[in-house]
Scaffold this active site. Structure first.
Site, PDB file in Angstrom:
ATOM      1  N   GLY A 205       0.612  -1.168   0.089  1.00 31.58           N
ATOM      2  CA  GLY A 205       0.090  -0.231  -0.101  1.00 31.58           C
ATOM      3  C   GLY A 205       0.874   1.501   0.245  1.00 31.58           C
ATOM      4  O   GLY A 205       0.285   2.311   0.010  1.00 31.58           O
TER       5      GLY A 205
ATOM      6  N   CYS B  58     -28.164  -8.600 -16.024  1.00 32.93           N
ATOM      7  CA  CYS B  58     -27.444  -8.402 -17.336  1.00 32.93           C
ATOM      8  C   CYS B  58     -28.606  -8.650 -18.284  1.00 32.93           C
ATOM      9  O   CYS B  58     -28.962  -9.670 -18.507  1.00 32.93           O
ATOM     10  CB  CYS B  58     -26.028  -9.175 -17.511  1.00 32.93           C
TER      11      CYS B  58
ATOM     12  N   CYS C 269     -26.645 -11.764 -20.789  1.00 28.63           N
ATOM     13  CA  CYS C 269     -26.273 -13.156 -20.070  1.00 28.63           C
ATOM     14  C   CYS C 269     -27.225 -13.562 -18.831  1.00 28.63           C
ATOM     15  O   CYS C 269     -27.070 -14.676 -18.598  1.00 28.63           O
ATOM     16  CB  CYS C 269     -24.856 -13.270 -19.826  1.00 28.63           C
TER      17      CYS C 269
ATOM     18  N   CYS D 132     -22.991  -6.750 -18.369  1.00 30.46           N
ATOM     19  CA  CYS D 132     -21.923  -7.016 -17.612  1.00 30.46           C
ATOM     20  C   CYS D 132     -20.778  -6.057 -18.192  1.00 30.46           C
ATOM     21  O   CYS D 132     -20.585  -5.879 -19.518  1.00 30.46           O
ATOM     22  CB  CYS D 132     -21.484  -8.559 -17.784  1.00 30.46           C
TER      23      CYS D 132
ATOM     24  N   CYS E 239     -18.989 -12.248 -19.847  1.00 31.25           N
ATOM     25  CA  CYS E 239     -20.680 -11.929 -20.424  1.00 31.25           C
ATOM     26  C   CYS E 239     -20.436 -12.873 -21.563  1.00 31.25           C
ATOM     27  O   CYS E 239     -21.492 -13.811 -21.729  1.00 31.25           O
ATOM     28  CB  CYS E 239     -20.796 -10.828 -20.563  1.00 31.25           C
TER      29      CYS E 239
END
Lengths: 289, 209
Positions: free
Chosen positions: A34, A244, A247, A272, A278
């Site tokens: 980080g 979605c 899909c 998606c 997808c």
């Protein structure tokens, strides 16, 4: 003649000294999860701010055996992804794929692929904004000292004020997190949806900011905790009933786009964001209806 | 456009880096360093004094004119006039530096691990300006249990076997990392090229047998 000239490029475009410098920074980045490591961001045939940080990491770590996937907003066919992929393959000759499971190295802007990543994969993120303290301390030197002293009080005040003003933690992307309980890190540029997937992951995440000349990392199995309050917990973008249109997936990050109906009107639909995921779902649905 | 394949040395450096990166990201999981390419003509020294060539090659893969180095054998820092020091600087262009300021050090044997206390640990503002140490050990065993490791990169905890270490090595290492984010990052490399990354975040304790 053309070909001879172009063969003069080093493997991976960057010269070996540049690669070594980036590699040394990457090792320190992994050792201090980080923490932002300054590095000498090189000029590339792509303008800074268009993914040069991620690109330099990819070019510094790529080997001829790698299988590369490049995505932009989850989409393999985005303009940024297509151009970066073309540059990397032309200067390295590595194989590419759109399948998240087949790639050994994934360079991404704005998304972590929906399919769980494995230990033998590396995800390289292109970072536009490096420092979460930018909102409360625009001076880079002072912000660096604040990171050094883990002096994050003003950021908590900022979060509190956003709750008071807006009634919510109004942060769409680049949500701030604490990495390994020590460094505050910007998850830029991923959506909140992907933030929990950084926590205790199997995969190594490398972040590169070319314009701001910083590299940082989240190693696997490292605690990544979003900033939140007991009464205002961190939430993803998930909405009950989301789906979605292509899909039918309900548990993915969705983007909405406008579909005109030809008569001057139209409607918003959601699909998606991860196009390869997808497509895979669509293909398997067609085989087994 | 046709991509030029990497040179043997560049290819070796990139493979080595990926192993080093993976070892550091997953402490306790041993990486396998590739054998050094041809041309590592170590200077003419008695066999006893020659360092582990995997560790030498891994160190050289990171060194260039922008870095500084020092090295120690038998618990003593070697001078700038030592034939091996000259060999290193000739091949890497790295500066020879006093141990307290060196970016990279090579510790030729476990006895030299006592020297880890001399190295720079960075500052609170710039903790990355700390030393990276390559420690040559006789053997690393993924299934052994000398140390128990925990911290980032490790799911729960892991044990690793490093037989033949002097008794005080663990206390010296832990003293260098008592003040996170300051600390020294260490790669232990054995004679077969097995590599153990010990970033400053790794907590190590002796396994009681």
């Amino acid at each position: 003649m053309q070909q001879t000239n172009e063969q003069l490029y080093n493997f991976g475009l960057l010269d070996e000294d540049a690669k070594r410098e980036i590699r040394r920074s990457l090792l320190k980045a992994v050792a201090i999860p980080g923490h932002q490591i300054p590095f000498a961001s090189r000029d590339l045939p792509i303008a800074r701010g268009w993914g040069t940080g991620g690109l330099q990491i990819t070019l510094a770590i790529i080997t001829p055996e790698d299988c590369l996937k490049v995505i932009d907003q989850g989409d393999d066919a985005g303009v940024n992804a297509v151009n970066l992929r073309r540059l990397i393959t032309q200067t390295t000759g590595v194989a590419t794929t759109v399948d998240s499971c087949a790639a050994s190295l994934i360079q991404t802007r704005h998304r972590i692929p929906e399919e769980p990543l494995r230990a033998d994969q590396i995800l390289v993120l292109q970072v536009p904004m490096v420092d979460p303290l930018r909102w409360v301390e625009p001076n880079l030197e002072r912000a660096t000292v604040m990171h050094g002293e883990a002096d994050y009080g003003r950021m908590w005040v900022y979060m509190y004020e956003s709750v008071v003003r807006a009634g919510d933690l109004r942060i769409a992307s680049q949500y701030p997190v604490m990495v390994n309980g020590r460094y505050m890190m910007d998850t830029t540029p991923i959506p909140r949806w992907d933030v929990p997937r950084l926590d205790m992951a199997e995969t190594l995440f490398l972040f590169g900011a070319g314009r701001e000349k910083r590299i940082y990392a989240v190693p696997p199995h490292t605690p990544v905790v979003p900033l939140q309050f007991e009464d205002y917990p961190f939430r993803t973008e998930y909405q009950a009933g989301q789906r979605c249109v292509r899909c039918g997936a309900e548990q993915t990050f969705l983007t909405s786009h406008f579909v005109p109906d030809g008569a001057g009107a139209g409607q918003w639909v959601t699909s998606c964001s991860d196009s390869s995921f997808c497509d895979k779902r669509l293909a398997s649905a067609e085989v087994q209806p | 456009m046709i991509a030029a394949p990497p040179t043997t040395q560049a290819y070796f450096n990139s493979r080595t880096f990926r192993i080093l990166l993976d070892s550091l990201a997953r402490p306790g999981t041993l990486g396998r360093l590739p054998p050094p390419p041809q041309g590592y003509d170590l200077p003419l020294l008695p066999a006893m004094q020659l360092p582990n060539h995997y560790a030498v090659a891994a160190l050289l893969s990171l060194l260039d004119q922008g870095t500084s180095m020092a090295h120690a054998a038998g618990g003593l820092w070697l001078s700038a006039e030592h034939p091996l020091t000259r060999w290193f600087t000739l091949r890497s262009n790295a500066q020879v530096e006093t141990p307290a300021y060196a970016d990279y050090v090579l510790l030729h044997d476990p006895a030299s691990a006592a020297c880890l206390g001399d190295l720079k640990r960075g500052s609170l503002t710039f903790p990355e300006q700390s030393c990276t140490a390559f420690l040559c050990v006789a053997q690393l065993d993924e299934h052994g249990a000398t140390w128990r490791l925990a911290g980032p990169g490790i799911a729960g905890s892991r044990t690793v076997g490093i037989p033949g270490l002097p008794a005080n090595v663990l206390s010296v290492i832990m003293a260098t990392r008592s003040d996170f984010p300051l600390g020294v990052d260490i790669f232990c490399i054995d004679v077969t090229g097995a590599c153990l990354g010990l970033p400053r975040t790794t907590r190590i304790e002796e396994v009681c047998s």
